[in-house]
Design a protein around this motif. Structure first.
Motif, PDB file in Angstrom:
ATOM      1  N   UNK A   1     -25.507   1.014  45.083  1.00  0.00           N
ATOM      2  CA  UNK A   1     -26.911   0.201  44.853  1.00  0.00           C
ATOM      3  C   UNK A   1     -27.933   1.216  44.850  1.00  0.00           C
ATOM      4  N   UNK A   2     -29.256   0.574  43.867  1.00  0.00           N
ATOM      5  CA  UNK A   2     -30.067   1.419  44.414  1.00  0.00           C
ATOM      6  C   UNK A   2     -31.099   0.107  44.211  1.00  0.00           C
ATOM      7  N   UNK A   3     -32.175  -0.683  45.240  1.00  0.00           N
ATOM      8  CA  UNK A   3     -33.184  -1.195  45.376  1.00  0.00           C
ATOM      9  C   UNK A   3     -34.452  -0.484  45.220  1.00  0.00           C
ATOM     10  N   UNK A   4     -35.615  -1.676  44.507  1.00  0.00           N
ATOM     11  CA  UNK A   4     -36.858  -0.458  44.277  1.00  0.00           C
ATOM     12  C   UNK A   4     -37.507  -1.761  44.241  1.00  0.00           C
ATOM     13  N   UNK A   5     -38.561  -1.706  45.028  1.00  0.00           N
ATOM     14  CA  UNK A   5     -39.704  -2.222  45.547  1.00  0.00           C
ATOM     15  C   UNK A   5     -39.485  -3.910  45.598  1.00  0.00           C
ATOM     16  N   UNK A   6     -38.384  -4.202  45.827  1.00  0.00           N
ATOM     17  CA  UNK A   6     -38.507  -5.615  46.234  1.00  0.00           C
ATOM     18  C   UNK A   6     -38.937  -6.526  46.708  1.00  0.00           C
ATOM     19  N   UNK A   7     -39.676  -8.034  45.882  1.00  0.00           N
ATOM     20  CA  UNK A   7     -40.138  -8.556  47.001  1.00  0.00           C
ATOM     21  C   UNK A   7     -40.151 -10.043  46.144  1.00  0.00           C
ATOM     22  N   UNK A   8     -40.243 -11.199  48.146  1.00  0.00           N
ATOM     23  CA  UNK A   8     -39.939 -12.283  47.619  1.00  0.00           C
ATOM     24  C   UNK A   8     -40.805 -12.934  48.212  1.00  0.00           C
ATOM     25  N   UNK A   9     -41.253 -14.322  47.764  1.00  0.00           N
ATOM     26  CA  UNK A   9     -42.349 -14.762  48.628  1.00  0.00           C
ATOM     27  C   UNK A   9     -41.339 -16.145  48.678  1.00  0.00           C
ATOM     28  N   UNK A  10     -41.541 -16.855  49.572  1.00  0.00           N
ATOM     29  CA  UNK A  10     -41.295 -18.860  49.800  1.00  0.00           C
ATOM     30  C   UNK A  10     -42.882 -19.305  50.456  1.00  0.00           C
ATOM     31  N   UNK A  11     -42.471 -19.819  48.648  1.00  0.00           N
ATOM     32  CA  UNK A  11     -44.187 -20.427  49.349  1.00  0.00           C
ATOM     33  C   UNK A  11     -45.507 -19.707  49.269  1.00  0.00           C
ATOM     34  N   UNK A  12     -45.787 -19.604  50.263  1.00  0.00           N
ATOM     35  CA  UNK A  12     -46.606 -18.789  51.033  1.00  0.00           C
ATOM     36  C   UNK A  12     -46.321 -17.107  51.557  1.00  0.00           C
ATOM     37  N   UNK A  13     -45.290 -18.034  52.075  1.00  0.00           N
ATOM     38  CA  UNK A  13     -44.685 -16.684  53.243  1.00  0.00           C
ATOM     39  C   UNK A  13     -44.038 -15.817  52.883  1.00  0.00           C
ATOM     40  N   UNK A  14     -44.484 -14.740  52.647  1.00  0.00           N
ATOM     41  CA  UNK A  14     -43.934 -13.344  52.179  1.00  0.00           C
ATOM     42  C   UNK A  14     -43.003 -12.964  52.572  1.00  0.00           C
ATOM     43  N   UNK A  15     -42.023 -13.245  52.734  1.00  0.00           N
ATOM     44  CA  UNK A  15     -40.616 -12.713  53.335  1.00  0.00           C
ATOM     45  C   UNK A  15     -40.438 -11.222  53.046  1.00  0.00           C
ATOM     46  N   UNK A  16     -40.480 -10.783  51.798  1.00  0.00           N
ATOM     47  CA  UNK A  16     -39.612  -9.287  51.309  1.00  0.00           C
ATOM     48  C   UNK A  16     -41.224  -8.874  51.034  1.00  0.00           C
ATOM     49  N   UNK A  17     -41.481  -7.240  51.503  1.00  0.00           N
ATOM     50  CA  UNK A  17     -42.754  -7.180  50.578  1.00  0.00           C
ATOM     51  C   UNK A  17     -42.683  -5.498  50.429  1.00  0.00           C
ATOM     52  N   UNK A  18     -41.706  -4.738  49.422  1.00  0.00           N
ATOM     53  CA  UNK A  18     -41.760  -3.827  49.344  1.00  0.00           C
ATOM     54  C   UNK A  18     -40.326  -3.781  50.022  1.00  0.00           C
ATOM     55  N   UNK A  19     -39.113  -3.785  49.334  1.00  0.00           N
ATOM     56  CA  UNK A  19     -38.014  -2.732  49.931  1.00  0.00           C
ATOM     57  C   UNK A  19     -37.681  -1.809  48.868  1.00  0.00           C
ATOM     58  N   UNK A  20     -37.445  -1.330  49.481  1.00  0.00           N
ATOM     59  CA  UNK A  20     -36.573   0.244  48.033  1.00  0.00           C
ATOM     60  C   UNK A  20     -35.928   1.193  49.324  1.00  0.00           C
ATOM     61  N   UNK A  21     -34.030   1.451  48.780  1.00  0.00           N
ATOM     62  CA  UNK A  21     -33.004   1.732  49.619  1.00  0.00           C
ATOM     63  C   UNK A  21     -32.286   2.081  48.405  1.00  0.00           C
ATOM     64  N   UNK A  22     -31.067   2.388  49.085  1.00  0.00           N
ATOM     65  CA  UNK A  22     -30.254   2.872  47.931  1.00  0.00           C
ATOM     66  C   UNK A  22     -28.484   3.557  48.839  1.00  0.00           C
ATOM     67  N   UNK A  23     -27.525   3.484  48.204  1.00  0.00           N
ATOM     68  CA  UNK A  23     -26.553   3.153  48.433  1.00  0.00           C
ATOM     69  C   UNK A  23     -25.785   4.094  48.489  1.00  0.00           C
ATOM     70  N   UNK A  24     -24.911   5.265  48.354  1.00  0.00           N
ATOM     71  CA  UNK A  24     -24.291   6.234  48.073  1.00  0.00           C
ATOM     72  C   UNK A  24     -22.568   5.413  48.218  1.00  0.00           C
ATOM     73  N   UNK A  25     -21.943   5.794  46.915  1.00  0.00           N
ATOM     74  CA  UNK A  25     -20.553   5.093  47.060  1.00  0.00           C
ATOM     75  C   UNK A  25     -20.124   5.897  48.406  1.00  0.00           C
ATOM     76  N   UNK A  26     -19.110   5.225  49.565  1.00  0.00           N
ATOM     77  CA  UNK A  26     -18.695   5.315  50.755  1.00  0.00           C
ATOM     78  C   UNK A  26     -19.066   4.762  52.278  1.00  0.00           C
TER      79      UNK A  26
END
Lengths: 252, 223
Positions: A7-32
């Motif tokens: 899994x690799x997450x790159x610069x994740x953003x998410x808002x609900x209305x005016x509320x910015x809940x995710x402001x740029x999340x990046x992470x990665x997960x290797x097997x196991x």
């Protein structure tokens, strides 16, 4: 030897209305690998997990399951089969037995034969120690048993990774242990897991890496010894200090 | 009393013919109405804003106007436009649409009572939205709707008597026919009322049995 990235997450953003809940999340997960996400409530941990299998689509950013970009795929059902999800409120199907809860995904989604599905369901129930409860309905199970069925259901789909969204937060204290034991066994068997939890003792002993999130951002991530004993960031120190005040040294 | 019994025996065969039609009308309308109700409720809950809006308007239109007016429109209102339906067909169509709209609202309630967590879980194991509805939501919603459905059945069984106004040969039509010959209005209609009562009690028990048979273990109510 470097292990395959699941899994690799790159610069994740998410808002609900005016509320910015995710402001740029990046992470990665290797097997196991097992990574645990910690942080106060309302910092977007749960939203991030729901983004990963698109139960809540992100506004911006990319999520890769191996080489497939989850955010642009045309067949999200196919992706979701490969990402197990364990819910805080279990999400068991009330009208099906423990065994039926596991089988329905196998027969309807994976189009497996009923006899094979039943065999696999029994195998997974045994894995979580519930073979004797195969014919019980959710309303007849304790919270801890329900959650173990939830885990068995996720496992039976043979996912590449499992996401846990506060799997023990709805449980009575005496039932938390049985669920954590199952999860600990999975980590040992090499399952790839991303876990949101407030169980610090568990996080410390099981995870390869701790991710501390606050206000929609990752403040710090690192091996548990380092993060718990020598946090680099001031915010991490404050969070851990508060936890110690609440639960005493060593966390809950 | 002997008179009454004699009258009962005399009118019984004709009333039974009518009862056959009454039950046929009720059973077919409720089954077709259930199918219609399922589609309407799913469209209303899961459809786009437009679909949901159109269905809402349709349901309110049917529920908000008298069943008798609907039957008259179908029976007397359509022939000028070249659509001439027999009385039985009009009754079937009218009852089906009417029942379908009522059932849609009962079903909508029970569909929405299935926890959203279960739908998310269904999606999370790779089900499509439709599979989630088909395998997770509907089996639970249909169980929960049985009590309201029993109500609907009883209501419809008695409402089929309205069909006598357009001359469909159901039980009330037969009763009116018998009474108009022997002038025993009170007794004949009393007999008819009793027959309705017996049938209603029978079906009430039947549905109670069904409700019990399909209940989900662990969800028994506390007495």
């Amino acid at each position: 030897m470097s292990k395959k990235e699941i899994l690799r997450i790159v610069d994740l953003h998410k808002s609900f209305g005016d509320n910015e809940v995710l402001k740029g999340i990046s992470l990665s997960l290797k097997q196991g690998e097992t990574k645990v996400v910690i942080g106060t409530s309302g910092t977007g941990k749960s939203t991030m997990l729901n983004n990963i299998n698109m139960l809540i689509p992100p506004d911006k950013g990319h999520i890769y399951l191996e080489d497939v970009d989850v955010t642009t795929t045309h067949d999200i059902s196919r992706i979701r089969q490969q990402i197990g999800f364990v819910f805080q409120d279990f999400g068991l199907f009330d009208h099906l037995t423990a065994k039926g809860n596991i089988m329905i995904g196998l027969t309807k989604v994976k189009k497996m034969k009923k006899s094979e599905a039943e065999e696999l369901a029994m195998f997974e129930l045994e894995r979580v120690g519930l073979q004797d409860f195969a014919d019980s309905y959710p309303a007849q199970l304790s919270g801890g048993q329900k959650q173990r069925v939830g885990i068995a259901r996720a496992l039976a789909m043979q996912p590449k990774l499992i996401l846990f969204d506060e799997p023990t937060s709805a449980l009575d204290p005496e039932l938390i242990g049985e669920v954590l034991t199952v999860m600990r066994d999975l980590a040992r068997e090499g399952m790839t897991m991303l876990i949101v939890t407030h169980e610090m003792g568990f996080a410390k002993s099981v995870s390869d890496e701790i991710i501390f999130m606050e206000n929609g951002k990752i403040v710090e991530q690192g091996p548990p010894e380092q993060l718990f004993n020598n946090p680099r960031e001031e915010r991490t120190k404050e969070f851990l200090f508060k936890l110690n005040e609440l639960y005493g040294e060593g966390g809950a | 009393m002997a008179d009454f019994f004699q009258l009962f025996m005399d009118s019984f065969p004709a009333l039974m013919d009518g009862l056959g039609v009454t039950i046929m009308l009720t059973v077919i309308s409720i089954i077709l109405g259930t199918v219609l109700g399922i589609f309407l409720s799913l469209g209303k809950v899961y459809g786009s804003k437009i679909v949901s809006g159109v269905i809402t308007v349709f349901i309110e239109l049917i529920r908000g106007t008298p069943l008798l007016a609907q039957l008259f429109i179908l029976y007397f209102g359509l022939p000028p436009y070249g659509i001439r339906l027999p009385a039985l067909a009009v009754a079937l169509i009218g009852f089906t649409i009417n029942s379908g709209c009522y059932q849609a609202e009962y079903l909508r309630g029970s569909i929405q009572s299935v926890s959203s967590g279960q739908i998310r879980a269904a999606l999370s194991i790779g089900m499509t939205k439709w599979q989630g509805i088909r395998y997770i939501v509907l089996p639970q919603a249909l169980r929960r709707v049985i009590p309201s459905w029993t109500n609907e059945f009883i209501y419809l069984l008695k409402y089929t008597s309205l069909a006598y106004i357009i001359g469909a040969p159901e039980m009330m039509t037969q009763a009116k026919f018998i009474a108009s010959r022997n002038y025993e209005f009170f007794k004949v209609y009393l007999i008819v009322a009793l027959i309705y009562l017996v049938i209603v009690l029978f079906f009430t028990q039947l549905f109670k049995w069904l409700e019990n048979k399909v209940k989900i273990p662990g969800f028994e109510y506390i007495r």
